[in-house]
Motif scaffolding. Structure first.
Motif, PDB file in Angstrom:
ATOM      1  N   ILE A 153       1.036  -1.297   0.041  1.00  0.00           N
ATOM      2  CA  ILE A 153      -0.119   0.668  -0.200  1.00  0.00           C
ATOM      3  C   ILE A 153       0.800   1.556  -0.088  1.00  0.00           C
ATOM      4  CG2 ILE A 153      -1.882   1.130   1.440  1.00  0.00           C
ATOM      5  CD1 ILE A 153      -2.787  -1.399   2.335  1.00  0.00           C
ATOM      6  N   VAL A 154       1.033   1.961  -0.786  1.00  0.00           N
ATOM      7  CA  VAL A 154       1.105   3.095  -1.129  1.00  0.00           C
ATOM      8  C   VAL A 154       0.381   4.345  -1.344  1.00  0.00           C
ATOM      9  CG1 VAL A 154       3.511   4.376  -2.942  1.00  0.00           C
ATOM     10  CG2 VAL A 154       3.550   1.820  -2.740  1.00  0.00           C
ATOM     11  N   ILE A 155       1.065   5.349   0.015  1.00  0.00           N
ATOM     12  CA  ILE A 155       0.322   6.816  -0.176  1.00  0.00           C
ATOM     13  C   ILE A 155       1.170   7.838  -0.635  1.00  0.00           C
ATOM     14  CG2 ILE A 155      -1.109   7.713   1.265  1.00  0.00           C
ATOM     15  CD1 ILE A 155      -0.288   4.874   3.291  1.00  0.00           C
ATOM     16  N   ASP A 156       0.406   8.577  -0.903  1.00  0.00           N
ATOM     17  CA  ASP A 156       1.007   9.518  -1.909  1.00  0.00           C
ATOM     18  C   ASP A 156       1.256  11.092  -0.271  1.00  0.00           C
ATOM     19  OD1 ASP A 156       1.653  12.317  -2.999  1.00  0.00           O
ATOM     20  OD2 ASP A 156       0.210  12.137  -4.756  1.00  0.00           O
ATOM     21  N   ARG A 157       2.205  11.106  -0.595  1.00  0.00           N
ATOM     22  CA  ARG A 157       2.255  12.595   1.269  1.00  0.00           C
ATOM     23  C   ARG A 157       2.681  13.784   0.375  1.00  0.00           C
ATOM     24  NH1 ARG A 157       0.392  12.018   4.511  1.00  0.00           N
ATOM     25  NH2 ARG A 157       2.023  12.545   5.725  1.00  0.00           N
ATOM     26  N   SER A 158       2.571  13.620  -0.508  1.00  0.00           N
ATOM     27  CA  SER A 158       2.624  15.641  -0.787  1.00  0.00           C
ATOM     28  C   SER A 158       1.752  16.762  -0.562  1.00  0.00           C
ATOM     29  CB  SER A 158       2.033  15.702  -2.620  1.00  0.00           C
ATOM     30  OG  SER A 158       1.405  15.089  -3.354  1.00  0.00           O
ATOM     31  N   PRO A 159       1.764  17.845  -0.526  1.00  0.00           N
ATOM     32  CA  PRO A 159       1.488  18.764   0.472  1.00  0.00           C
ATOM     33  C   PRO A 159       0.070  18.680  -0.412  1.00  0.00           C
ATOM     34  CG  PRO A 159       3.252  19.343  -0.651  1.00  0.00           C
ATOM     35  CD  PRO A 159       3.242  18.294  -0.964  1.00  0.00           C
ATOM     36  N   SER A 160      -0.587  18.094  -1.765  1.00  0.00           N
ATOM     37  CA  SER A 160      -1.779  18.688  -1.796  1.00  0.00           C
ATOM     38  C   SER A 160      -2.512  17.224  -1.305  1.00  0.00           C
ATOM     39  CB  SER A 160      -1.840  18.424  -3.578  1.00  0.00           C
ATOM     40  OG  SER A 160      -1.203  17.108  -3.502  1.00  0.00           O
ATOM     41  N   MET A 161      -2.083  16.441  -0.473  1.00  0.00           N
ATOM     42  CA  MET A 161      -3.237  15.950   0.098  1.00  0.00           C
ATOM     43  C   MET A 161      -3.703  15.571   0.907  1.00  0.00           C
ATOM     44  SD  MET A 161      -4.051  12.848  -1.853  1.00  0.00           S
ATOM     45  CE  MET A 161      -4.219  11.496  -0.196  1.00  0.00           C
ATOM     46  N   LEU A 162      -2.853  17.459   1.879  1.00  0.00           N
ATOM     47  CA  LEU A 162      -3.254  18.493   2.896  1.00  0.00           C
ATOM     48  C   LEU A 162      -4.910  19.020   2.772  1.00  0.00           C
ATOM     49  CD1 LEU A 162      -0.050  19.120   4.520  1.00  0.00           C
ATOM     50  CD2 LEU A 162      -1.726  17.229   5.638  1.00  0.00           C
ATOM     51  N   LEU A 163      -5.533  18.788   1.644  1.00  0.00           N
ATOM     52  CA  LEU A 163      -6.220  19.831   1.250  1.00  0.00           C
ATOM     53  C   LEU A 163      -7.521  18.750   1.687  1.00  0.00           C
ATOM     54  CD1 LEU A 163      -8.370  21.115  -0.634  1.00  0.00           C
ATOM     55  CD2 LEU A 163      -8.827  18.989  -1.695  1.00  0.00           C
ATOM     56  N   ALA A 164      -8.590  19.917   2.390  1.00  0.00           N
ATOM     57  CA  ALA A 164      -9.916  19.957   3.625  1.00  0.00           C
ATOM     58  C   ALA A 164     -10.367  19.006   2.250  1.00  0.00           C
ATOM     59  CB  ALA A 164      -9.934  20.695   4.037  1.00  0.00           C
ATOM     60  N   ALA A 165     -10.729  17.097   3.161  1.00  0.00           N
ATOM     61  CA  ALA A 165     -11.436  16.410   2.223  1.00  0.00           C
ATOM     62  C   ALA A 165     -13.162  16.404   1.960  1.00  0.00           C
ATOM     63  CB  ALA A 165     -11.348  14.940   3.829  1.00  0.00           C
ATOM     64  N   THR A 166     -13.333  17.677   2.298  1.00  0.00           N
ATOM     65  CA  THR A 166     -15.120  17.577   2.615  1.00  0.00           C
ATOM     66  C   THR A 166     -15.171  19.153   2.260  1.00  0.00           C
ATOM     67  OG1 THR A 166     -15.717  18.256   4.856  1.00  0.00           O
ATOM     68  CG2 THR A 166     -15.443  16.516   4.014  1.00  0.00           C
ATOM     69  N   THR A 167     -16.710  19.696   1.309  1.00  0.00           N
ATOM     70  CA  THR A 167     -16.693  21.057   1.332  1.00  0.00           C
ATOM     71  C   THR A 167     -16.609  22.225   2.207  1.00  0.00           C
ATOM     72  OG1 THR A 167     -17.743  20.076  -0.766  1.00  0.00           O
ATOM     73  CG2 THR A 167     -18.418  22.562  -0.690  1.00  0.00           C
ATOM     74  N   SER A 168     -17.469  21.753   3.000  1.00  0.00           N
ATOM     75  CA  SER A 168     -17.232  21.858   4.121  1.00  0.00           C
ATOM     76  C   SER A 168     -16.464  22.548   5.068  1.00  0.00           C
ATOM     77  CB  SER A 168     -18.260  21.911   5.590  1.00  0.00           C
ATOM     78  OG  SER A 168     -18.050  20.673   5.388  1.00  0.00           O
ATOM     79  N   GLY A 169     -14.548  21.800   5.209  1.00  0.00           N
ATOM     80  CA  GLY A 169     -14.338  21.846   5.469  1.00  0.00           C
ATOM     81  C   GLY A 169     -12.879  23.158   5.126  1.00  0.00           C
ATOM     82  N   GLN A 170     -12.654  22.668   3.614  1.00  0.00           N
ATOM     83  CA  GLN A 170     -12.738  23.637   2.639  1.00  0.00           C
ATOM     84  C   GLN A 170     -13.050  25.098   3.109  1.00  0.00           C
ATOM     85  OE1 GLN A 170     -13.237  22.305  -0.909  1.00  0.00           O
ATOM     86  NE2 GLN A 170     -11.984  19.671  -0.391  1.00  0.00           N
ATOM     87  N   SER A 171     -14.391  25.215   3.110  1.00  0.00           N
ATOM     88  CA  SER A 171     -14.721  26.682   2.879  1.00  0.00           C
ATOM     89  C   SER A 171     -13.745  26.825   3.899  1.00  0.00           C
ATOM     90  CB  SER A 171     -16.415  26.740   2.757  1.00  0.00           C
ATOM     91  OG  SER A 171     -16.900  27.676   3.435  1.00  0.00           O
ATOM     92  N   THR A 172     -14.099  26.201   5.283  1.00  0.00           N
ATOM     93  CA  THR A 172     -13.858  27.077   6.710  1.00  0.00           C
ATOM     94  C   THR A 172     -12.611  26.764   6.609  1.00  0.00           C
ATOM     95  OG1 THR A 172     -15.641  25.161   7.769  1.00  0.00           O
ATOM     96  CG2 THR A 172     -13.090  26.147   9.130  1.00  0.00           C
ATOM     97  N   MET A 173     -12.026  26.403   5.942  1.00  0.00           N
ATOM     98  CA  MET A 173      -9.948  26.739   5.844  1.00  0.00           C
ATOM     99  C   MET A 173     -10.470  27.832   4.763  1.00  0.00           C
ATOM    100  SD  MET A 173      -8.223  24.296   6.620  1.00  0.00           S
ATOM    101  CE  MET A 173      -6.842  24.890   6.209  1.00  0.00           C
ATOM    102  N   TYR A 174     -10.957  28.306   3.481  1.00  0.00           N
ATOM    103  CA  TYR A 174     -10.797  29.507   2.489  1.00  0.00           C
ATOM    104  C   TYR A 174     -11.132  30.544   3.697  1.00  0.00           C
ATOM    105  CZ  TYR A 174     -10.274  32.754  -1.203  1.00  0.00           C
ATOM    106  OH  TYR A 174     -10.101  33.420  -2.455  1.00  0.00           O
ATOM    107  N   SER A 175     -12.248  30.683   4.281  1.00  0.00           N
ATOM    108  CA  SER A 175     -13.242  31.947   5.321  1.00  0.00           C
ATOM    109  C   SER A 175     -11.951  32.173   6.101  1.00  0.00           C
ATOM    110  CB  SER A 175     -14.071  31.883   5.568  1.00  0.00           C
ATOM    111  OG  SER A 175     -14.475  30.570   6.526  1.00  0.00           O
ATOM    112  N   GLY A 176     -11.024  31.778   6.984  1.00  0.00           N
ATOM    113  CA  GLY A 176     -10.603  31.430   8.248  1.00  0.00           C
ATOM    114  C   GLY A 176      -8.993  32.153   7.391  1.00  0.00           C
TER     115      GLY A 176
END
Length: 444
Positions: A153-176
């Protein structure tokens, strides 16, 4: 009297000569005489195509019957009952006039072989007194249920994998803090009366689940399936690996899935969202992975296991230092070259790929100047040796070409999945594992 006979004979000769010179009648006769073999020739090709199609359907139906039966071997030692199931499944799909030959079942090694035969009525070939064409097929299947298997099992560890996993999470990150990514590096943020050292600290404070966290959930699902498939922990080993500037081994293949769970959750092993890598070099990492995986076997022993790589990635060759405004390195941020996956596939290992979709974030200049730009602007051929898939325009964005590249990376179409939501990602990796486990090898 004599002269009369001579005159009559002369008229007869002249009549035959006249017939020889008359082309209109000859054409009709020639066409009539040649029509029969022409019809036989055309009819033979028609009947051959028909019999070929019947044979292909019969082969498919026999394969399907054996595949269904081989999955039942674990549940029955009664070979007569299994043979009856093969017969029932086969005849449920084909005409009753087709006959099954001898069925051989090896419950110890999970092998089933069988033959089938029948005749196909002809149409045009009846002219040549050929009323039927015989057809026959054979099939053998081997189920993987008793095979030895190593899962990497090989997992990509790039910074793009640190994107908020849900739309609401992305909204909270961007607004904050004005960014949907929970990067570990970058500027500090003051929100209200509290200061956060970086984006990741803010996401932790807000309990925002990241894609890296969801990747961990997906791996746990696979570990649960391994426990279920190999309850005695005798056949299926699992190893854990991180992918960044190279491939790093977190856990060598082991029968101990509990140890795999511990390392998956421990921040110090580098598979949680608490850490990430600033580089994703697939050319280097996949070459390193091949050395780790080695050559796949036939699964007949623990020393010669089948080998399956489960790759979870967003498929982008990148380096954090390349993403600088007006930098010539922006063109280097591009989909991986699927030829690099050949390092693993060419050694008889199977590659399954779960694409965690790179979401279009058009409010971010970094996205717009890299994966949001066209493949033509990436100079993919000169930078990474990539060749565009036939029929796909270079005006496509790099982001939209990623699934093409990753699909070509997988060993087969059925071993590639694309997932965008956290639920799809969690279920996707286990779906690929299920697809592999439920498959059988048709051996003839």
């Amino acid at each position: 009297m004599r002269s009369g006979l001579l005159n009559s004979f002369g008229r007869l000769v002249r009549a035959f000569r006249s017939l020889g010179r008359d082309r209109t009648g000859n054409v009709a006769i020639v066409v009539a005489l040649s029509l029969v073999p022409m019809l036989v020739a055309v009819g033979a090709s028609f009947d051959y195509i028909r019999s070929y199609n019947v044979r292909q359907r019969m082969q498919s139906d026999l394969d399907a019957a054996l595949i269904a039966a081989v999955k039942q071997i674990n549940n029955s030692e009664d070979t007569d009952a299994l043979k009856q199931k093969v017969s029932d499944w086969f005849h449920a799909q084909v005409e009753n006039s087709y006959a099954l030959g001898e069925i051989e079942i090896d419950t110890t090694n999970h092998n089933i072989t069988a033959t089938a035969s029948g005749t196909v009525p002809t149409t045009f070939m009846k002219i040549a007194n050929i009323d039927t064409v015989p057809v026959s097929v054979g099939s053998a299947v081997k189920g993987p249920a008793t095979s030895y298997l190593n899962v990497y099992i090989v997992i990509d560890r790039s910074p793009s994998m640190l994107l908020a996993a849900t739309t609401s999470g992305q909204s909270t990150m961007y607004s904050g803090i004005g960014c949907q990514f929970a990067c570990h590096t970058g500027d500090a943020h003051t929100v209200g009366k509290k200061t956060y050292a970086n984006n990741y600290d803010y996401s932790t404070e807000k309990n925002i689940k990241l894609r890296a966290d969801v990747a961990g959930d997906a791996v746990r699902e696979v570990l649960d399936m391994i426990d279920e498939s190999d309850s005695n922990h005798e056949r299926i080993k699992v190893g854990l690996y991180s992918l960044g500037d190279t491939t790093k081994e977190v856990l060598a293949p082991t029968l101990d899935t509990s140890n795999a769970r511990k390392r998956l959750s421990d921040d110090s092993y580098g598979l949680t969202s608490a850490t990430s890598m600033n580089y994703t070099y697939f050319d280097v990492a996949l070459a390193a992975l091949q050395k780790i995986v080695g050559t796949g076997g036939d699964g007949t022993s623990s020393a010669n296991p089948l080998k399956l790589v489960l790759l979870l990635t967003d498929g982008v060759q990148s380096q954090r230092g390349w993403v600088v405004k007006n930098s010539s390195n922006l063109k280097k941020v591009a989909p991986l070259n699927p030829d690099w996956c050949g390092y693993v596939k060419n050694k008889s290992a199977t590659m399954a790929v779960l694409y965690t979709e790179y979401l279009p974030i058009t409010t971010d200049w970094g996205y717009n100047d890299t994966v949001g730009s066209t493949m033509a602007s990436a100079n993919w051929k000169s930078n990474w040796g990539g060749t565009m898939r036939s029929g796909v325009s270079t005006s496509i964005t790099r982001r939209d070409y990623i699934p093409y590249a990753l699909a070509d990376c997988a060993s087969s179409k059925s071993l590639f999945l694309s997932a965008s939501s956290s639920t799809e990602i969690t279920e996707g990796l286990s779906a690929l594992f299920t697809q592999y486990l439920s498959s059988v090898r048709l051996t003839q």
